[in-house]
Write a protein that holds these residues in place. Structure first.
Motif, PDB file in Angstrom:
ATOM      1  N   VAL A  12       0.849  -1.185   0.000  1.00 48.36           N
ATOM      2  CA  VAL A  12       0.000   0.000   0.000  1.00 48.36           C
ATOM      3  C   VAL A  12       0.885   1.234   0.000  1.00 48.36           C
ATOM      4  CG1 VAL A  12      -0.139   0.069   2.527  1.00 48.36           C
ATOM      5  CG2 VAL A  12      -1.977   1.070   1.158  1.00 48.36           C
ATOM      6  N   GLN A  13       0.387   2.306  -0.556  1.00 54.66           N
ATOM      7  CA  GLN A  13       1.134   3.555  -0.547  1.00 54.66           C
ATOM      8  C   GLN A  13       0.999   4.253   0.798  1.00 54.66           C
ATOM      9  OE1 GLN A  13      -0.286   5.853  -3.930  1.00 54.66           O
ATOM     10  NE2 GLN A  13       1.391   5.092  -5.192  1.00 54.66           N
ATOM     11  N   ALA A  14       1.976   5.073   1.110  1.00 59.08           N
ATOM     12  CA  ALA A  14       1.919   5.844   2.346  1.00 59.08           C
ATOM     13  C   ALA A  14       0.627   6.655   2.395  1.00 59.08           C
ATOM     14  CB  ALA A  14       3.126   6.762   2.453  1.00 59.08           C
ATOM     15  N   GLY A  15       0.013   6.660   3.579  1.00 55.43           N
ATOM     16  CA  GLY A  15      -1.269   7.330   3.752  1.00 55.43           C
ATOM     17  C   GLY A  15      -2.459   6.422   3.534  1.00 55.43           C
ATOM     18  N   GLY A  16      -2.214   5.240   3.006  1.00 55.75           N
ATOM     19  CA  GLY A  16      -3.294   4.306   2.733  1.00 55.75           C
ATOM     20  C   GLY A  16      -3.678   3.485   3.953  1.00 55.75           C
ATOM     21  N   LEU A  85      -1.020   4.778   6.921  1.00 54.99           N
ATOM     22  CA  LEU A  85       0.190   3.957   6.998  1.00 54.99           C
ATOM     23  C   LEU A  85       1.421   4.724   6.547  1.00 54.99           C
ATOM     24  CD1 LEU A  85      -1.384   0.633   5.803  1.00 54.99           C
ATOM     25  CD2 LEU A  85      -0.074   0.908   7.910  1.00 54.99           C
ATOM     26  N   LYS A  86       2.534   4.398   7.179  1.00 58.15           N
ATOM     27  CA  LYS A  86       3.804   5.047   6.906  1.00 58.15           C
ATOM     28  C   LYS A  86       4.827   3.988   6.491  1.00 58.15           C
ATOM     29  CE  LYS A  86       2.751   8.202  10.740  1.00 58.15           C
ATOM     30  NZ  LYS A  86       2.263   9.306   9.895  1.00 58.15           N
ATOM     31  N   PRO A  87       5.859   4.383   5.759  1.00 56.25           N
ATOM     32  CA  PRO A  87       6.890   3.391   5.391  1.00 56.25           C
ATOM     33  C   PRO A  87       7.476   2.665   6.593  1.00 56.25           C
ATOM     34  CG  PRO A  87       7.141   5.367   4.056  1.00 56.25           C
ATOM     35  CD  PRO A  87       6.066   5.671   5.073  1.00 56.25           C
ATOM     36  N   ASP A  88       7.557   3.329   7.744  1.00 55.86           N
ATOM     37  CA  ASP A  88       8.085   2.683   8.952  1.00 55.86           C
ATOM     38  C   ASP A  88       7.175   1.581   9.477  1.00 55.86           C
ATOM     39  OD1 ASP A  88       9.711   5.569  10.525  1.00 55.86           O
ATOM     40  OD2 ASP A  88      10.346   4.190   8.951  1.00 55.86           O
ATOM     41  N   ASP A  89       5.950   1.496   8.962  1.00 59.82           N
ATOM     42  CA  ASP A  89       5.046   0.408   9.368  1.00 59.82           C
ATOM     43  C   ASP A  89       5.321  -0.875   8.604  1.00 59.82           C
ATOM     44  OD1 ASP A  89       2.444   2.871   9.510  1.00 59.82           O
ATOM     45  OD2 ASP A  89       3.524   2.001  11.208  1.00 59.82           O
ATOM     46  N   THR A  90       6.211  -0.826   7.632  1.00 59.90           N
ATOM     47  CA  THR A  90       6.551  -2.015   6.852  1.00 59.90           C
ATOM     48  C   THR A  90       7.154  -3.080   7.750  1.00 59.90           C
ATOM     49  OG1 THR A  90       6.902  -0.763   4.814  1.00 59.90           O
ATOM     50  CG2 THR A  90       8.017  -2.899   5.005  1.00 59.90           C
ATOM     51  N   ALA A  91       6.553  -4.264   7.732  1.00 57.88           N
ATOM     52  CA  ALA A  91       6.988  -5.357   8.611  1.00 57.88           C
ATOM     53  C   ALA A  91       6.125  -6.581   8.338  1.00 57.88           C
ATOM     54  CB  ALA A  91       6.858  -4.956  10.081  1.00 57.88           C
ATOM     55  N   VAL A  92       6.530  -7.696   8.913  1.00 55.65           N
ATOM     56  CA  VAL A  92       5.649  -8.856   9.002  1.00 55.65           C
ATOM     57  C   VAL A  92       4.842  -8.697  10.289  1.00 55.65           C
ATOM     58  CG1 VAL A  92       5.496 -11.359   9.210  1.00 55.65           C
ATOM     59  CG2 VAL A  92       7.266 -10.327   7.756  1.00 55.65           C
ATOM     60  N   TYR A  93       3.546  -8.811  10.167  1.00 55.37           N
ATOM     61  CA  TYR A  93       2.635  -8.630  11.304  1.00 55.37           C
ATOM     62  C   TYR A  93       2.148  -9.993  11.787  1.00 55.37           C
ATOM     63  CZ  TYR A  93       2.541  -3.592  10.768  1.00 55.37           C
ATOM     64  OH  TYR A  93       2.910  -2.264  10.728  1.00 55.37           O
ATOM     65  N   TYR A  94       2.233 -10.189  13.102  1.00 58.61           N
ATOM     66  CA  TYR A  94       1.861 -11.446  13.728  1.00 58.61           C
ATOM     67  C   TYR A  94       0.708 -11.233  14.703  1.00 58.61           C
ATOM     68  CZ  TYR A  94       6.465 -12.993  12.114  1.00 58.61           C
ATOM     69  OH  TYR A  94       7.567 -13.294  11.358  1.00 58.61           O
ATOM     70  N   CYS A  95      -0.203 -12.166  14.704  1.00 59.59           N
ATOM     71  CA  CYS A  95      -1.284 -12.198  15.674  1.00 59.59           C
ATOM     72  C   CYS A  95      -0.887 -13.143  16.807  1.00 59.59           C
ATOM     73  CB  CYS A  95      -2.546 -12.703  14.977  1.00 59.59           C
ATOM     74  SG  CYS A  95      -3.959 -12.984  16.031  1.00 59.59           S
ATOM     75  N   THR A  96      -1.252 -12.772  18.034  1.00 54.83           N
ATOM     76  CA  THR A  96      -0.962 -13.629  19.190  1.00 54.83           C
ATOM     77  C   THR A  96      -2.211 -13.800  20.031  1.00 54.83           C
ATOM     78  OG1 THR A  96      -0.359 -11.842  20.720  1.00 54.83           O
ATOM     79  CG2 THR A  96       1.371 -12.660  19.256  1.00 54.83           C
ATOM     80  N   THR A 120       3.705  -3.988   3.413  1.00 55.02           N
ATOM     81  CA  THR A 120       4.727  -3.135   2.827  1.00 55.02           C
ATOM     82  C   THR A 120       4.102  -1.796   2.465  1.00 55.02           C
ATOM     83  OG1 THR A 120       5.880  -5.061   1.921  1.00 55.02           O
ATOM     84  CG2 THR A 120       6.443  -2.902   1.007  1.00 55.02           C
ATOM     85  N   VAL A 121       4.690  -0.720   2.972  1.00 56.97           N
ATOM     86  CA  VAL A 121       4.184   0.620   2.722  1.00 56.97           C
ATOM     87  C   VAL A 121       5.225   1.371   1.901  1.00 56.97           C
ATOM     88  CG1 VAL A 121       3.268   2.733   3.735  1.00 56.97           C
ATOM     89  CG2 VAL A 121       2.968   0.539   4.923  1.00 56.97           C
TER      90      VAL A 121
END
Length: 123
Positions: A12-16, A85-96, A120-121
């Motif tokens: 997604v693009q930043a801001g999305g 969303l911001k580029p710094d939010d780029t990561a693998v997201y895990y649920c716990t 990925t942002v």
């Protein structure tokens, strides 16, 4: 044993916005505290947010006001709505998930984990 499956990641693009889902195999999923963690390349896994089994929410400062955690007890599913969303939010997201315990912001204290979904942002 609780089996968790995340979905909804993508580019997604930043801001999305994106909405992640976490489906659980446990019919009493509403008795579990649910959390989201993320891990960017070369960084440690970090706490994002959590929803306790009694309904209290917790957010890291970096996502407060932009992300919202929720659950649908009828369908044993938790959600992470991510806005602005911001580029710094780029990561693998895990649920716990943790059964009838307080929220655990330390990764090592979370009992059950999903396999993760990539977010990925782009700037």
């Amino acid at each position: 044993q609780v089996h968790l499956v995340e979905s909804g990641g993508g580019l997604v693009q930043a801001g999305g916005s994106l909405r992640l889902s976490c489906g659980a195999s446990e019919r009493t999923f509403n008795q579990y505290s649910v959390g989201w963690f993320r891990q960017a390349p070369g960084k440690e896994r970090e706490f994002v947010c959590a929803l306790s089994w009694v309904g209290t929410t917790y957010y890291s400062d970096s996502v407060k006001g932009r992300f919202t955690i929720s659950r649908d007890p009828a369908n044993n599913t938790a959600f992470l709505q991510m806005n602005d969303l911001k580029p710094d939010d780029t990561a693998v997201y895990y649920c716990t998930a943790n059964h009838r315990t307080v929220v655990a912001t330390a990764a090592r204290l979370n009992a059950y984990w999903g396999q993760g979904t990539q977010v990925t942002v782009s700037s």
